[in-house]
Structure formats: C-alpha cells, structure tokens
Design an enzyme around this catalytic site. Structure first.
Site, PDB file in Angstrom:
ATOM      1  N   ASP A  26      12.776  -5.792  -9.485  1.00  0.00           N
ATOM      2  CA  ASP A  26      11.362  -5.526  -9.237  1.00  0.00           C
ATOM      3  C   ASP A  26      11.231  -4.056  -8.853  1.00  0.00           C
ATOM      4  O   ASP A  26      11.768  -3.624  -7.835  1.00  0.00           O
ATOM      5  CB  ASP A  26      10.854  -6.436  -8.107  1.00  0.00           C
ATOM      6  N   GLY A  41       9.081   4.023  -6.137  1.00  0.00           N
ATOM      7  CA  GLY A  41       8.677   5.419  -5.978  1.00  0.00           C
ATOM      8  C   GLY A  41       8.365   5.764  -4.534  1.00  0.00           C
ATOM      9  O   GLY A  41       8.692   6.858  -4.060  1.00  0.00           O
ATOM     10  N   ASP A  42       7.751   4.831  -3.806  1.00  0.00           N
ATOM     11  CA  ASP A  42       7.443   5.073  -2.397  1.00  0.00           C
ATOM     12  C   ASP A  42       8.721   5.094  -1.555  1.00  0.00           C
ATOM     13  O   ASP A  42       8.825   5.866  -0.597  1.00  0.00           O
ATOM     14  CB  ASP A  42       6.485   4.002  -1.877  1.00  0.00           C
ATOM     15  N   GLY A  76       0.855  -1.179   0.000  1.00  0.00           N
ATOM     16  CA  GLY A  76       0.000   0.000   0.000  1.00  0.00           C
ATOM     17  C   GLY A  76       0.884   1.219   0.000  1.00  0.00           C
ATOM     18  O   GLY A  76       1.902   1.264   0.698  1.00  0.00           O
ATOM     19  N   THR A 128       8.438  -2.518  -8.036  1.00  0.00           N
ATOM     20  CA  THR A 128       7.306  -2.258  -7.155  1.00  0.00           C
ATOM     21  C   THR A 128       7.785  -1.559  -5.882  1.00  0.00           C
ATOM     22  O   THR A 128       8.689  -2.043  -5.202  1.00  0.00           O
ATOM     23  CB  THR A 128       6.604  -3.568  -6.774  1.00  0.00           C
ATOM     24  N   SER A 164      16.255  -0.528  -3.576  1.00  0.00           N
ATOM     25  CA  SER A 164      14.979  -1.255  -3.507  1.00  0.00           C
ATOM     26  C   SER A 164      14.681  -2.034  -4.779  1.00  0.00           C
ATOM     27  O   SER A 164      14.113  -3.124  -4.714  1.00  0.00           O
ATOM     28  CB  SER A 164      13.832  -0.292  -3.195  1.00  0.00           C
ATOM     29  N   ALA A 204      14.853   4.939 -14.010  1.00  0.00           N
ATOM     30  CA  ALA A 204      16.300   4.808 -14.171  1.00  0.00           C
ATOM     31  C   ALA A 204      16.960   6.109 -14.591  1.00  0.00           C
ATOM     32  O   ALA A 204      18.186   6.263 -14.458  1.00  0.00           O
ATOM     33  CB  ALA A 204      16.592   3.719 -15.195  1.00  0.00           C
ATOM     34  N   ALA A 254       1.501   2.766   3.553  1.00  0.00           N
ATOM     35  CA  ALA A 254       2.354   1.918   4.384  1.00  0.00           C
ATOM     36  C   ALA A 254       3.767   1.847   3.821  1.00  0.00           C
ATOM     37  O   ALA A 254       4.749   1.857   4.576  1.00  0.00           O
ATOM     38  CB  ALA A 254       1.747   0.523   4.501  1.00  0.00           C
ATOM     39  N   ASN A 255       3.887   1.751   2.512  1.00  0.00           N
ATOM     40  CA  ASN A 255       5.216   1.702   1.892  1.00  0.00           C
ATOM     41  C   ASN A 255       6.025   2.949   2.236  1.00  0.00           C
ATOM     42  O   ASN A 255       7.207   2.867   2.592  1.00  0.00           O
ATOM     43  CB  ASN A 255       5.096   1.581   0.375  1.00  0.00           C
TER      44      ASN A 255
END
Length: 297
Positions: A239, A244-245, A39, A241, A275, A215, A42-43
């Site tokens: 990955d 950005g957070d 989420g 995912t 990440s 990138a 939360a991230n």
C-alpha cells in the site's frame, strides 16, 4: 532533537481495498474497509515524530468522533497538539481506494481543514522556535503562504509538498527553501514531463527541489550543481498511501540533524520503503530504530 512544525491537514482516511479499482460507472466488490487517521499534515507530523523529531502540529479537527481519534493518534505518536484547534462541524476525510498492486486513488473532503485559512495568535512564535516548517496544500492557500512567510522572517527552513497539485503563486515559491513534488505534481507545476528538466526549471523559483519517483527513488536538484539521482530500496509494495509523507517527514528530521542531502535522501527512502510494505498511511510509518536498521549508506 530537531524541532519541526507542521502546518497542515488532518483527515480520517476511509480506505477500501480491492483487487482492481473501479472505472467510471463500474461497481466492484472490495475485500476490506478500514478507517485510518491521516491527512498529509498529520501524516508528515507522525512520520517526523516517529523518525526522531520534536514535532508540533498546527491544524484543525472537527468536534466529532473522528476529531477525537485524530488528536489522540497524533499524541500517541509523540506529536504536540497544543496548536491543533477544534472547529465546529466534521473533521476532514479522505476516501481512498487501494488496489492489489499497491496503487491508490483518493478523494479528499476538507471539513475542519477548510477553517484553517490564517495563522492564529501565537502560531508565528511556534514557527519561529522551530528548525523546519513542513507545508502541504490540503488547507487553504492563505494559511500556507502566511506560514511560509513567517518561517522566512525567522530563518526557519521551509519544505513544501505541492499536493494536491495546483498552480502556485510566485510569492509562495519565493518563501520556500525546498520543494518536494512527485513526478505528477512537478508536471502540473512546470508543464514538463521529464523530471530532470522540470526540476531544473523550478530552480528559477526555489533554491532546492527533490522529485520523488516512487520505486525509482528521488532526484535532487540545487542551484549551481548537477542534479543527483538517489535510488530507493527494492521492496514489494502492499500500500503506497502515505509513502510520500513518510519520506518528507523523515527527510525533515535528517536535514534538521545536519545530514548531507544525499544521505538524508537515502535515509528518507528507507523510511518510505518500510511504509509501503504495510497497509495504511499513518499506521504504516516506521520508527527511528527500524529506519536505521533498514538504511544502508
């Protein structure tokens, strides 16, 4: 430690890893399935806490097994969950397909996040005590607006990630200090495909904009100054995912500690680069010593 409040979503990410994402009407065989707490709210909370911030989460989880795990994951990362409500029904979920090039496609089911449509008693006081408020768009817009306006009343820096992309009311943008869209979101906001032109256009409504470019790093624009491009470390993505957070959470910490914007963007880029070399969203987020070791000024 800089004080950060996150008003936003908590989701359980249901992640499928495939060689190539299916097209409409196509069935493919995946190689792995994982459930990972996530989420955007939360991230960002976990990213900021691991980067060294003193973080409190305002949000909602369901009264299901996912809700219990989401709460414990936040707490394990050092996030204060005293203002994380438990709502009747299921927690939010995000259904994610990740391909072998590190790209992803996501469908979000709000669940308990949909109940977070206003500030509860005490929330404004929590926001007022912080240095920074982080906002996204995975909870109902009235709560996002109420949070931004509360922060403005108490001179708290507000950083908004306009995701999922949607038109935003002028009233919300007027209460935002720093807008952090990616290149797709800034096009949705402005109708312009050139990130530099789009960022400059948004300065009519917000004082500062950071466009994340994957990138290619980021682009910073502020009123009265020429836009500045900040490169990202060159890495091989596994990955993307949550990248950005991770960037936004680390950026909030760096700015809260008084770093200049260019340095803060470079440090946040180092966090995001770490990440993307790991699978998952919250599971991939680095801790402060890792970021410091990876960052080169």
């Amino acid at each position: 430690m800089t004080g950060i409040v996150v008003l936003g979503s908590t989701n359980m990410d249901l992640v499928t890893y495939v060689e190539k994402a299916p097209q409409r009407g196509e069935t493919v065989t995946g190689r792995e399935f994982r459930t990972i707490p996530g989420g955007k709210g939360a991230n960002q909370a976990i990213a900021a806490a691991r980067a060294g911030g003193d973080v409190m989460m305002i949000g909602a989880v369901g009264n299901d097994a996912f809700g219990t795990l989401l709460r414990s994951t936040l707490e394990h990362s050092g996030v204060d969950t005293d203002d994380l409500r438990t709502a009747e029904g299921p927690s939010g979920t995000a259904h994610i397909v990740v391909d072998d090039e590190g790209g992803n496609a996501i469908v979000v089911i709000p669940g308990a996040n949909g109940t977070l449509d206003h500030l509860s008693p005490g929330d404004e006081g929590v926001i007022a005590a912080a240095d920074t408020l982080l906002l996204q768009l995975e909870i109902p817009l009235p709560a996002v607006l109420a949070g931004a306006e509360a922060a403005r009343r108490h001179d708290v820096r507000t950083i908004l990630t306009p995701s999922p992309a949607r038109p935003l009311p002028d009233q919300l943008l007027a209460a935002v200090d720093l807008l952090v869209p990616n290149e797709h979101e800034i096009t949705a906001l402005t109708g312009r495909t050139d990130p530099r032109e789009a960022a400059v256009a948004l300065l009519d409504q917000v004082p500062e904009v950071v466009v994340t470019l994957g990138a290619n790093g980021s682009l910073y624009a502020a009123r009265g100054a020429e836009p500045v491009a900040v490169p990202a470390p060159k890495v091989t993505a596994v990955d993307t995912t949550g990248a950005g957070d991770t960037f936004v959470g680390a950026l909030a910490v760096a700015l809260g500690e008084g770093r200049a914007m260019r340095e803060a963007l470079g440090w946040a880029a180092a966090a995001a680069a770490l990440s993307v070399q790991r699978e998952g969203a919250s599971a991939s987020m680095p801790y402060r010593p890792e970021i410091d070791a990876r960052y080169t000024s």
